[in-house]
Each structure stands twice: as C-alpha cells, then as structure tokens.
Motif scaffolding. Structure first.
Motif, PDB file in Angstrom:
ATOM      1  N   GLN A 131       0.860  -1.189   0.065  1.00  0.00           N
ATOM      2  CA  GLN A 131      -0.034   0.233  -0.153  1.00  0.00           C
ATOM      3  C   GLN A 131       0.789   1.382  -0.134  1.00  0.00           C
ATOM      4  OE1 GLN A 131      -2.883  -0.292   3.278  1.00  0.00           O
ATOM      5  NE2 GLN A 131      -4.145  -1.355   1.953  1.00  0.00           N
ATOM      6  N   THR A 132       1.952   1.172  -0.814  1.00  0.00           N
ATOM      7  CA  THR A 132       2.960   2.235  -1.071  1.00  0.00           C
ATOM      8  C   THR A 132       2.629   2.775  -2.249  1.00  0.00           C
ATOM      9  OG1 THR A 132       4.657   0.671  -1.687  1.00  0.00           O
ATOM     10  CG2 THR A 132       4.376   1.487   0.547  1.00  0.00           C
ATOM     11  N   PHE A 133       3.223   4.257  -2.380  1.00  0.00           N
ATOM     12  CA  PHE A 133       3.148   4.950  -3.728  1.00  0.00           C
ATOM     13  C   PHE A 133       4.863   5.196  -4.023  1.00  0.00           C
ATOM     14  CE2 PHE A 133      -0.958   5.268  -1.760  1.00  0.00           C
ATOM     15  CZ  PHE A 133      -1.713   5.039  -3.008  1.00  0.00           C
ATOM     16  N   GLU A 134       5.216   5.248  -5.333  1.00  0.00           N
ATOM     17  CA  GLU A 134       6.462   5.367  -5.841  1.00  0.00           C
ATOM     18  C   GLU A 134       6.242   6.463  -6.959  1.00  0.00           C
ATOM     19  OE1 GLU A 134      10.313   2.866  -7.001  1.00  0.00           O
ATOM     20  OE2 GLU A 134       8.511   1.846  -7.038  1.00  0.00           O
ATOM     21  N   LEU A 135       7.424   7.438  -6.988  1.00  0.00           N
ATOM     22  CA  LEU A 135       7.476   8.195  -8.301  1.00  0.00           C
ATOM     23  C   LEU A 135       8.993   7.607  -8.709  1.00  0.00           C
ATOM     24  CD1 LEU A 135       6.466  11.060  -9.290  1.00  0.00           C
ATOM     25  CD2 LEU A 135       8.262  11.953  -8.027  1.00  0.00           C
ATOM     26  N   THR A 136       8.724   7.325 -10.245  1.00  0.00           N
ATOM     27  CA  THR A 136       9.893   6.715 -10.840  1.00  0.00           C
ATOM     28  C   THR A 136      10.876   8.007 -11.125  1.00  0.00           C
ATOM     29  OG1 THR A 136       8.929   7.077 -13.090  1.00  0.00           O
ATOM     30  CG2 THR A 136       8.519   5.175 -11.952  1.00  0.00           C
ATOM     31  N   PRO A 137      12.028   7.516 -11.255  1.00  0.00           N
ATOM     32  CA  PRO A 137      12.969   8.574 -11.833  1.00  0.00           C
ATOM     33  C   PRO A 137      12.535   9.325 -12.924  1.00  0.00           C
ATOM     34  CG  PRO A 137      14.321   6.540 -11.295  1.00  0.00           C
ATOM     35  CD  PRO A 137      12.660   6.055 -11.346  1.00  0.00           C
ATOM     36  N   GLU A 138      12.031   8.757 -13.983  1.00  0.00           N
ATOM     37  CA  GLU A 138      11.463   9.719 -15.235  1.00  0.00           C
ATOM     38  C   GLU A 138      10.200  10.491 -14.603  1.00  0.00           C
ATOM     39  OE1 GLU A 138      13.573   6.183 -16.326  1.00  0.00           O
ATOM     40  OE2 GLU A 138      11.665   6.053 -14.994  1.00  0.00           O
ATOM     41  N   GLN A 139       9.509   9.998 -13.878  1.00  0.00           N
ATOM     42  CA  GLN A 139       8.243  10.625 -13.492  1.00  0.00           C
ATOM     43  C   GLN A 139       8.668  12.045 -12.540  1.00  0.00           C
ATOM     44  OE1 GLN A 139       6.035   7.665 -11.445  1.00  0.00           O
ATOM     45  NE2 GLN A 139       4.731   7.398 -13.227  1.00  0.00           N
ATOM     46  N   ALA A 140       9.944  11.688 -11.989  1.00  0.00           N
ATOM     47  CA  ALA A 140      10.545  12.692 -11.063  1.00  0.00           C
ATOM     48  C   ALA A 140      11.155  13.967 -11.802  1.00  0.00           C
ATOM     49  CB  ALA A 140      11.694  12.081 -10.234  1.00  0.00           C
ATOM     50  N   LEU A 141      11.472  13.689 -13.216  1.00  0.00           N
ATOM     51  CA  LEU A 141      12.139  14.548 -13.881  1.00  0.00           C
ATOM     52  C   LEU A 141      10.999  15.515 -14.361  1.00  0.00           C
ATOM     53  CD1 LEU A 141      14.897  12.787 -16.118  1.00  0.00           C
ATOM     54  CD2 LEU A 141      15.198  14.590 -14.384  1.00  0.00           C
ATOM     55  N   VAL A 142       9.934  14.891 -14.688  1.00  0.00           N
ATOM     56  CA  VAL A 142       8.739  15.958 -15.016  1.00  0.00           C
ATOM     57  C   VAL A 142       8.201  16.363 -13.953  1.00  0.00           C
ATOM     58  CG1 VAL A 142       6.562  15.877 -16.504  1.00  0.00           C
ATOM     59  CG2 VAL A 142       8.549  14.294 -16.914  1.00  0.00           C
ATOM     60  N   LEU A 143       7.830  16.157 -12.771  1.00  0.00           N
ATOM     61  CA  LEU A 143       7.187  16.278 -11.831  1.00  0.00           C
ATOM     62  C   LEU A 143       7.676  16.898 -10.446  1.00  0.00           C
ATOM     63  CD1 LEU A 143       4.391  13.345 -11.856  1.00  0.00           C
ATOM     64  CD2 LEU A 143       4.195  15.693 -12.776  1.00  0.00           C
ATOM     65  N   ALA A 144       8.991  16.578 -10.464  1.00  0.00           N
ATOM     66  CA  ALA A 144       9.714  16.879  -9.014  1.00  0.00           C
ATOM     67  C   ALA A 144      10.809  17.795  -9.370  1.00  0.00           C
ATOM     68  CB  ALA A 144       9.991  15.987  -8.208  1.00  0.00           C
ATOM     69  N   ASP A 145      11.578  17.688 -10.098  1.00  0.00           N
ATOM     70  CA  ASP A 145      12.927  18.228 -10.357  1.00  0.00           C
ATOM     71  C   ASP A 145      12.825  19.485 -11.100  1.00  0.00           C
ATOM     72  OD1 ASP A 145      15.517  19.260 -10.863  1.00  0.00           O
ATOM     73  OD2 ASP A 145      16.220  17.203 -11.926  1.00  0.00           O
ATOM     74  N   GLU A 146      12.903  20.651 -10.416  1.00  0.00           N
ATOM     75  CA  GLU A 146      12.534  22.092 -10.935  1.00  0.00           C
ATOM     76  C   GLU A 146      13.539  22.494 -11.692  1.00  0.00           C
ATOM     77  OE1 GLU A 146      11.471  24.923  -7.939  1.00  0.00           O
ATOM     78  OE2 GLU A 146       9.855  23.505  -6.865  1.00  0.00           O
ATOM     79  N   SER A 147      14.735  21.905 -11.783  1.00  0.00           N
ATOM     80  CA  SER A 147      15.789  22.329 -12.737  1.00  0.00           C
ATOM     81  C   SER A 147      15.682  21.338 -13.959  1.00  0.00           C
ATOM     82  CB  SER A 147      17.180  22.149 -12.178  1.00  0.00           C
ATOM     83  OG  SER A 147      17.372  20.846 -11.877  1.00  0.00           O
TER      84      SER A 147
END
Length: 355
Positions: free
Chosen positions: A85-101
């Motif tokens: 019952q966990t959720f994960e952000l993949t590295p690719e998703q993180a580039l689009v959604l979490a990495d402001e640079s």
C-alpha cells in the motif's frame, strides 16, 4: 425531416476520448496541488511511501493525501504497490514532476489553462466582438506559468545548442557585443545569456510592467543587474543602438504589428548583426498541425496570442502556428534576405535571419 444514422461504435469511441480529455483537466488541478504542497518532491526524495508517511513528511492531512495519491496512480503519474500500500515516483516521473531544474519539468504549465478558465468571460466577449485582450489583463497565473514552463527548456538548449547553431554569434558574444531580448517577459533568456557571456551586455525589453519588474528581480538574484538591464517599452520603440544580436523568444507572434517590429530590429542591428527568432513549432498547412502540440498551441493562440495581437493593433495577426513559410515571408519583407531554420524541438522552431 432527414434522419441521421448514428454509428454507435464511433459514438462510444468519441465519448471515451472526450472523457479522457475531461480527466486530463481534473489531473491538472491535482498536479498543481502536488507540486505546490511538495508531495512530488517528498516522494522523489524518499522512495516508496504510504499515504500516512507522505502526509507526515509534508505536514498535510492524510485523508486528502490518500485520495490525491490514488488519483495520481490511476493517471499513471505514480506507481502503486498494493502489497505494501505504498506509492512510488519513478526517476522519469520525477524529472517531469519533482525536479524544478529539469528541462522537462511541467507542473507550472498547468497555470496556463487555469488562467484561461479564469479569463473565460473575457474570451467570450472577445470572440463576439473581435476585440483583443492585453497580456496584462489576463489572470496573473498566465505570465508566471508561461515563464516557468519555457524557462527550463531555454536553459537546456539556448546557450548549448541554439546560439552555437548561429553563424559566428558565439564568437561575437565571447568578444563582447550588445544584445537585445525583445519581449523578454520575466527575463529568463536574458539572464541565461548574460551568465554564459560575461563580455557582452544584454538589454531586455517588454511592454508589460509586472514582467519587467520580475525580470529585474531575476537579474538581481543572479548578480547580473549591471549587465542584464530591463526596460519597459514597446517592441518597436526601444533605442536603436547597434546590436550584434537581437532575439525574440516565443514573442513575435503575440505582437500586433510584427512587420514593424522586425523592421525596427533590422535598423537596430549592426551591419553584420544577427536576428534570432524562436517561435512555436508548426508546419505550413493546418492538416499537418493536427497533433497534440498543435491542439495546445491553437487553443492558447485563440485566447492569448491572437487576443494580445488584436489588442496591440492587429496589423498582422500571426497566431501561435504561423509556420516557417509565413515567418520567412515576414522576415524577408522586413529586410532579412537570408533566413534559415537552424534547429527545432517538438515545441519550437529556431530561426536565424540576416540582411
């Protein structure tokens, strides 16, 4: 009366497409909330989390976070692991959604449709009357969303790819020249160039007072206010001081008289100067622009680009999908005989123009 036969298969397929597009509208709100609350960033930093763990890390209420996570998993924006019952952000998703640079960081872009919805009443009036809407009369989220969306793409390509593709421009910038950034907005492109070429001086021009203030703040924060100077002035009224490079970044098609603006630029260039024109990527024929990118640009054009151009006089309303042939013709009319596309991305055409 004539009766129309409905193809039920075609009807259901179109209903599903419309519902899919409707879901994308809901998703945009969730993306904005997740970005502003730091939910994506916490997932990127921590790996797999339960809703309770994410709520604690972000100081949010678990019950809201649980539904938000579920919406993101349903959209394919997160990965759900049912056994934990966990959720994960993949590295690719993180580039689009979490990495402001990241060059593909997208959450700020959802400010643009939010502003368009907010301005619907103005658009209805303009559609009926043919009147324009000034850039500054839109919901403030438009300017901030547009600047933030384009900033990282410019950061990824402007100094490393686009300027080197121009004939002799990088060498001139390294020696030291005067550069004009016309329609500079929040000044991100001006500051990027000033950071990369310390021997040159950069002048950003924009008619929108709040954007000029924001640009000055960005230059000050970068420690470049002495070499990146911003002035509030119309695009065909800045001082003609002999620029070695004049740039238009996703701005020319918004202007009411782009031909006059380009003629002013032609006179402001040195004898061997270069004009850099960055415009939305488009083919010359409508049928070749019937894509997701075309859909997005035509919609933005109808409420933003065309609207401001009409407000600004409407002598020549290019719109956001003018295409290379039309852009080349306007450049030729303005006195630029040598025009070539030097690079392109899915979103932009990068054009060099010389006398």
């Amino acid at each position: 009366m004539e009766t129309t036969t409905i193809d039920e298969t075609a009807l259901q397929a179109f209903v599903l497409k419309a519902v899919d597009d409707l879901a994308a509208g809901y998703l945009g709100v969730m993306v904005s909330i997740g970005s502003r609350l730091g939910l994506y960033r916490a997932l990127a930093e921590s790996g797999r989390l339960t809703s309770a763990e994410l709520a604690r890390r972000t100081d949010c209420a678990e019950r809201y976070v649980r539904d938000w996570l579920s919406s993101q998993a349903a959209a394919g924006y997160l990965v759900y692991h049912p056994e934990e019952q966990t959720f994960e952000l993949t590295p690719e998703q993180a580039l689009v959604l979490a990495d402001e640079s990241s060059a593909v960081y997208l959450p700020p872009a959802w400010n643009v449709p939010a502003a368009m919805w907010s301005d619907e009443a103005k658009a209805l009036h303009s559609f009926r009357t043919g009147e324009g809407i000034a850039w500054g009369d839109h919901d403030p989220r438009l300017a901030h969303g547009t600047a933030a969306f384009y900033r990282n793409g410019y950061r990824a390509s402007l100094t490393s790819e686009w300027l080197p593709a121009l004939d002799g421009v990088v060498a001139a910038l390294e020696r030291g020249i005067a550069v004009a950034d016309v329609g500079a907005g929040h000044g991100h492109t001006t500051v990027l160039m000033a950071e990369a070429f310390p021997n040159s001086r950069f002048h950003g021009y924009d008619s929108h007072v709040p954007s000029v203030s924001e640009a000055r703040r960005n230059a000050r924060e970068a420690g470049l206010e002495e070499r990146a100077v911003f002035t509030q002035v119309h695009a065909d009224e800045y001082e003609q001081r002999g620029f070695g490079l004049i740039c238009f970044f996703d701005a020319l098609h918004d202007m009411g008289d782009p031909l006059a603006v380009l003629r002013h630029a032609e006179k402001a260039l040195t004898a061997d100067g270069t004009l850099l024109l960055v415009e939305p990527n488009a083919a010359d024929r409508l049928e070749d622009n019937l894509t997701v990118v075309g859909q997005t640009y035509y919609a933005a054009s109808s409420m933003i680009c065309t609207a401001h151009s009409l407000y600004d006089g409407g002598e020549l309303v290019l719109g956001a999908q003018a295409g290379p042939a039309r852009l080349t013709a306007v450049l030729n009319d303005a006195g630029f005989s040598r025009v070539r596309i030097v690079a392109e991305t899915p979103f932009n055409l990068i054009i060099e123009a010389k006398r």
